[in-house]
Enzyme design. Structure first.
Site, PDB file in Angstrom:
ATOM      1  CE  LYS A  20       7.487 -10.140  -1.878  1.00  0.00           C
ATOM      2  NZ  LYS A  20       6.429  -9.591  -2.712  1.00  0.00           N
ATOM      3  CG  ASP A  55       3.057  -8.417  -2.886  1.00  0.00           C
ATOM      4  OD1 ASP A  55       1.952  -8.849  -3.270  1.00  0.00           O
ATOM      5  OD2 ASP A  55       4.061  -8.405  -3.609  1.00  0.00           O
ATOM      6  CD  GLU A  73       2.064  -5.417  -4.979  1.00  0.00           C
ATOM      7  OE1 GLU A  73       2.471  -5.517  -6.151  1.00  0.00           O
ATOM      8  OE2 GLU A  73       2.810  -5.201  -4.007  1.00  0.00           O
ATOM      9  CG  ASP A  96       1.983  -7.016  -9.322  1.00  0.00           C
ATOM     10  OD1 ASP A  96       2.192  -6.974 -10.551  1.00  0.00           O
ATOM     11  OD2 ASP A  96       2.855  -7.390  -8.519  1.00  0.00           O
ATOM     12  CE  LYS A 133       6.031  -6.212 -10.036  1.00  0.00           C
ATOM     13  NZ  LYS A 133       5.708  -7.513  -9.424  1.00  0.00           N
TER      14      LYS A 133
END
Length: 367
Positions: A163, A186, A211, A236, A260
Site C-alpha cells: 500500500k 493497493d 488495485e 475490489d 472477497k
C-alpha cells in the site's frame, strides 16, 4: 434442509503487529464467528465486517443487527434444497452482503460436512494446493517496508502487495531492490483521475496490477484510467455482485477482479463471478480481510475454483494473531503454496476453548 439455529460469537483477537492501510492502523481484530446448524450438522463461518465503516459501510454492530433482526428470521423458517438458494431468499434485504455471506458460508460448510467432502470440492474446485501472496500494510519507513518484503519473499510468498503511501518513490525503491518479484499496489480508492500522470509513471515498474485506485462507485473513471495505462486495473470495493462484475468487464473498467466472498454475498456469488470472469478472459484472485483461521480456511477452499489463477491474500496464520482459533494453522510451504485440507467442510478443527477465551458476547438464534 433446514437451518435449525445460528450461534453468533463476537470475538476480539490481538494482532502480533499493527496493520495499517490508507483507512486506519489496527492492533486487534473484532469480528463475528458463526455456528450454523443445518439438520443437526454444524457449519462454521466468519463475518468479515470491521469495527469501523472504512472498507465498507458494514460493521460488526450492523452485521449483528442485520443477522439477528432480519436475516435469521427468514432463514430459520425456510427450507432449502441447496446453499445456492439462501442468498436469493434474502433479496428483499437491501445490501448487508457481509452479514448475508456469514450465514450463507456457514450453511455451505455444514452442507459440505453433511456430504463428507471438502468445501472446495462441493463448490466445484479443482486444486489440491493454492498459490499464496501476502499483503504488507503501510510501514513506518521505507527501510522497514523493504525489510518486511525481504522477509516475506524468504518465506516463499508468490506475490507481494504493498500500500504505497509515498507513491512512485516507494514503488521505485521496492522495484530496484526486488526487480523480479511479482509486485502489486493497493490504492484503497485514495486517488482520482487527476492523478493519471502518477499511474502512467507506475507503468514503468512492471506491476502485476494496481488495485482499486479510484472511488469504489466510480467505474466509468476506472474505465477511462484503464484505457490510458498499461498496468492492469484490479477492482475490489467496486464489485458487490455478479451484475457489478459484468458491468465492469463490459465497460473495460478492469482487467483483474479481487473476489472477497463476504463483499459479494457469499460463496455462491463468488463462484458465479469467477466463472463469468473466466469466460471473459479476466483472471481473479481471493482477497483477505485479516480473517481468523476460520475465514482464512474458507478462502483457501474458494481459491481452488478454476479462474482463481493469481496468488491471493491467503497467507500463513502465524503472521497475524497472537492466538489462533483453528488447528492445524493455515500454513504456507517453502514453495509459496498452501495445501488444501482433505477433510469434510473447511478441514480444520476449531479450538472452541480459544473462542471462549476471546469471546466478547454470544447470541443463540433458534427456530
Amino acid at each position: 434442509m433446514r437451518i435449525e439455529s445460528i450461534t453468533i460469537h463476537e470475538v476480539k483477537l490481538d494482532l502480533k503487529h499493527f496493520f495499517e492501510t490508507s483507512f486506519s492502523r489496527v492492533t486487534y481484530q473484532r469480528f463475528l464467528l458463526l455456528e450454523v446448524v443445518v439438520d443437526g450438522v454444524t457449519g462454521v463461518s466468519e463475518c468479515i465486517a470491521d469495527e469501523a465503516p472504512s472498507y465498507s459501510y458494514e460493521t460488526v454492530k450492523t452485521s449483528l443487527h442485520a443477522i439477528e433482526d432480519f436475516i435469521a428470521p427468514v432463514v430459520l423458517k425456510s427450507e432449502y434444497q441447496h446453499p445456492d438458494e439462501l442468498l436469493p431468499s434474502l433479496r428483499h434485504i437491501r445490501g448487508h452482503n457481509m452479514a448475508k455471506a456469514a450465514v450463507e458460508m456457514g450453511f455451505w460448510e455444514a452442507y459440505a460436512r453433511m456430504r463428507g467432502e471438502p468445501l472446495g470440492i462441493v463448490l466445484g474446485g479443482e486444486r489440491t494446493e493454492i498459490a499464496s501472496g501476502v499483503s504488507i500494510g503501510i510501514q513506518d519507513s521505507v527501510g522497514k517496508l523493504l525489510e518486511k518484503i525481504a522477509t516475506e519473499i524468504g518465506d516463499g510468498y508468490r506475490r507481494i502487495k504493498i500500500k504505497p503511501g509515498w507513491d512512485v518513490a516507494v514503488v521505485r525503491q521496492v522495484r530496484e531492490r526486488f526487480p523480479d518479484t511479482p509486485l502489486m499496489v493497493d490504492a484503497n480508492s485514495a486517488y482520482t483521475l487527476d492523478d493519471l500522470p502518477l499511474f502512467q509513471e507506475l507503468d514503468a515498474f512492471d506491476l502485476m496490477m494496481v488495485e482499486q485506485p479510484l472511488h469504489y462507485e466510480d467505474m466509468w473513471n476506472h474505465a477511462t484510467l484503464q484505457k490510458k495505462i498499461r498496468t492492469p486495473v484490479c477492482l475490489d470495493e467496486s464489485i458487490h455482485s455478479l451484475g457489478d462484475a459484468r458491468s465492469a468487464i463490459e465497460m473495460g473498467a478492469c482487467r483483474i477482479i479481487n473476489i472477497k466472498a463476504g463483499r459479494v454475498g457469499g460463496l455462491s456469488a463468488s463462484r458465479d463471478i469467477q466463472r463469468l470472469a473466466g469466460e471473459r478472459g479476466i483472471p481473479v484472485w481471493c482477497g483477505g480481510m485479516l480473517e481468523s483461521g476460520i475465514g482464512r480456511a474458507h478462502n483457501v477452499h474458494l481459491s481452488t475454483l478454476a479462474n482463481f489463477t493469481l496468488p491471493g491474500d491467503v497467507a500463513d496464520s502465524k503472521r497475524y494473531f497472537v492466538e489462533e482459533l483453528i488447528e492445524p494453522r493455515v500454513e504456507v510451504r517453502p514453495d509459496g503454496t498452501i495445501e488444501v485440507p482433505r477433510g469434510p467442510g473447511i478441514g480444520y478443527q476449531v479450538l472452541w476453548d480459544k473462542v471462549e477465551k476471546h469471546r466478547v458476547s454470544r447470541r443463540i438464534l433458534n427456530r
